[in-house]
Design a protein around this motif. Structure first.
Motif, short mmCIF file in Angstrom:
data_model
loop_
_atom_site.label_atom_id
_atom_site.label_comp_id
_atom_site.label_asym_id
_atom_site.label_seq_id
_atom_site.Cartn_x
_atom_site.Cartn_y
_atom_site.Cartn_z
N SER A 36 -2.85 -2.73 2.90
CA SER A 36 -1.92 -2.46 4.00
C SER A 36 -1.38 -3.74 4.62
O SER A 36 -0.27 -3.76 5.14
N VAL A 37 -2.17 -4.82 4.57
CA VAL A 37 -1.74 -6.08 5.17
C VAL A 37 -1.16 -7.04 4.13
O VAL A 37 -0.06 -7.56 4.29
N VAL A 38 -1.90 -7.23 3.04
CA VAL A 38 -1.46 -8.19 2.01
C VAL A 38 -0.32 -7.61 1.17
O VAL A 38 0.74 -8.24 1.02
N PHE A 39 -0.52 -6.41 0.64
CA PHE A 39 0.49 -5.82 -0.25
C PHE A 39 1.49 -4.91 0.47
O PHE A 39 2.40 -4.38 -0.17
N LYS A 40 1.30 -4.71 1.77
CA LYS A 40 2.25 -3.95 2.60
C LYS A 40 2.47 -2.52 2.09
O LYS A 40 3.58 -1.99 2.13
N ALA A 41 1.42 -1.88 1.60
CA ALA A 41 1.54 -0.51 1.12
C ALA A 41 1.74 0.44 2.29
O ALA A 41 1.21 0.22 3.37
N ARG A 42 2.52 1.50 2.08
CA ARG A 42 2.79 2.49 3.12
C ARG A 42 2.76 3.88 2.52
O ARG A 42 3.10 4.09 1.36
N TRP A 43 2.36 4.88 3.35
CA TRP A 43 2.34 6.25 2.89
C TRP A 43 3.54 7.04 3.39
O TRP A 43 4.00 7.95 2.72
#
Length: 248
Positions: A36-43
């Motif tokens: 969520s922080v490094v790769f900026k993944a979002r749902w």
């Protein structure tokens, strides 16, 4: 046997049964930070908090952990209980059921943590969460069937226990644990749905977090398919068990 198995996991440790909760929480913190922080993944499409991301992630990890635990341990089950094969009349198929029950205990411990988080952070637990046992029923059948298959193969192919570790790692990254299925191109989404864990991960999130009803048509297909896997796994185990004593 299940009680003994679970007790031996934490026997002699200072944390005792707390490790059943602490280890998943530690991994959750690491995965949440990385993705969520490094790769900026979002749902979702809109703004999303880290806690919401963590809960969605945790639900996927619980499902994956249950299946991976059984898969990793299955090749060792008969090898670790040679006395049951050679010296006593014992229903060896029970060893796999014990392993699945032990994995279910770990999954339920993690599930309690997730439910508490939902209650504290969202203020409620969806009523659809009561349907989770139904959602997981095919997953348990799948785990038992695969467990019987790999427990038998592990007797004849000792290298299998080295391979299952790689298999479960690959399974983690080709399952929608760290990213939503809809984030993939359409062609890859089709391949993703061929992964049997995809359905159970998505449906677990639906009933636990988003308060949606399960996909009943998909559930019916999965219960039939997983029942077939369980039956085939049991038939294979029973057919090959005659050769266990000779090989061991």
């Amino acid at each position: 046997m299940t009680r003994r198995e679970v007790s031996e996991r934490f026997k002699g440790s200072l944390g005792g049964w707390l490790w059943a909760v602490l280890i998943p929480l530690c991994m959750l913190v690491i995965y949440t930070f990385v993705f969520s922080v490094v790769f900026k993944a979002r749902w979702g499409e809109g703004p999303e908090s880290k806690t919401q991301f963590a809960m969605v992630l945790f639900a996927g990890l619980i499902v994956y952990g249950l299946f991976a635990d059984v898969l990793n341990r299955a090749p060792h089950l008969v090898l670790a209980n040679v006395n049951y094969v050679k010296r006593v009349v014992f229903p060896l198929e029970i060893l796999v059921i014990v392993a699945v029950c032990s994995a279910l205990f770990q999954a339920l411990a993690s599930l309690v943590v997730l439910l508490v988080a939902l209650l504290v952070l969202n203020g409620k637990i969806p009523l659809t969460a009561l349907l989770l046992p139904l959602v997981w029923a095919p997953l348990v059948l799948l785990s038992v069937g695969v467990g019987w298959l790999f427990a038998s193969l592990g007797v004849f192919a000792r290298d299998l226990k080295q391979i299952t570790g790689v298999m479960t790692t690959m399974l983690m990254f080709i399952s929608p644990i760290f990213f939503p299925v809809h984030a993939l191109p359409a062609s890859f989404q089709t391949v993703m749905w061929l992964n049997p864990l995809t359905f159970f991960i998505e449906q677990t999130r639906a009933v636990l977090i988003w308060g949606r009803m399960p996909d009943w048509s998909g559930w019916a297909i999965s219960i039939l398919a997983c029942s077939l896997v369980a039956w085939l796994g049991f038939a294979w185990f029973q057919k090959t068990r005659k050769g266990f004593a000779d090989v061991l």
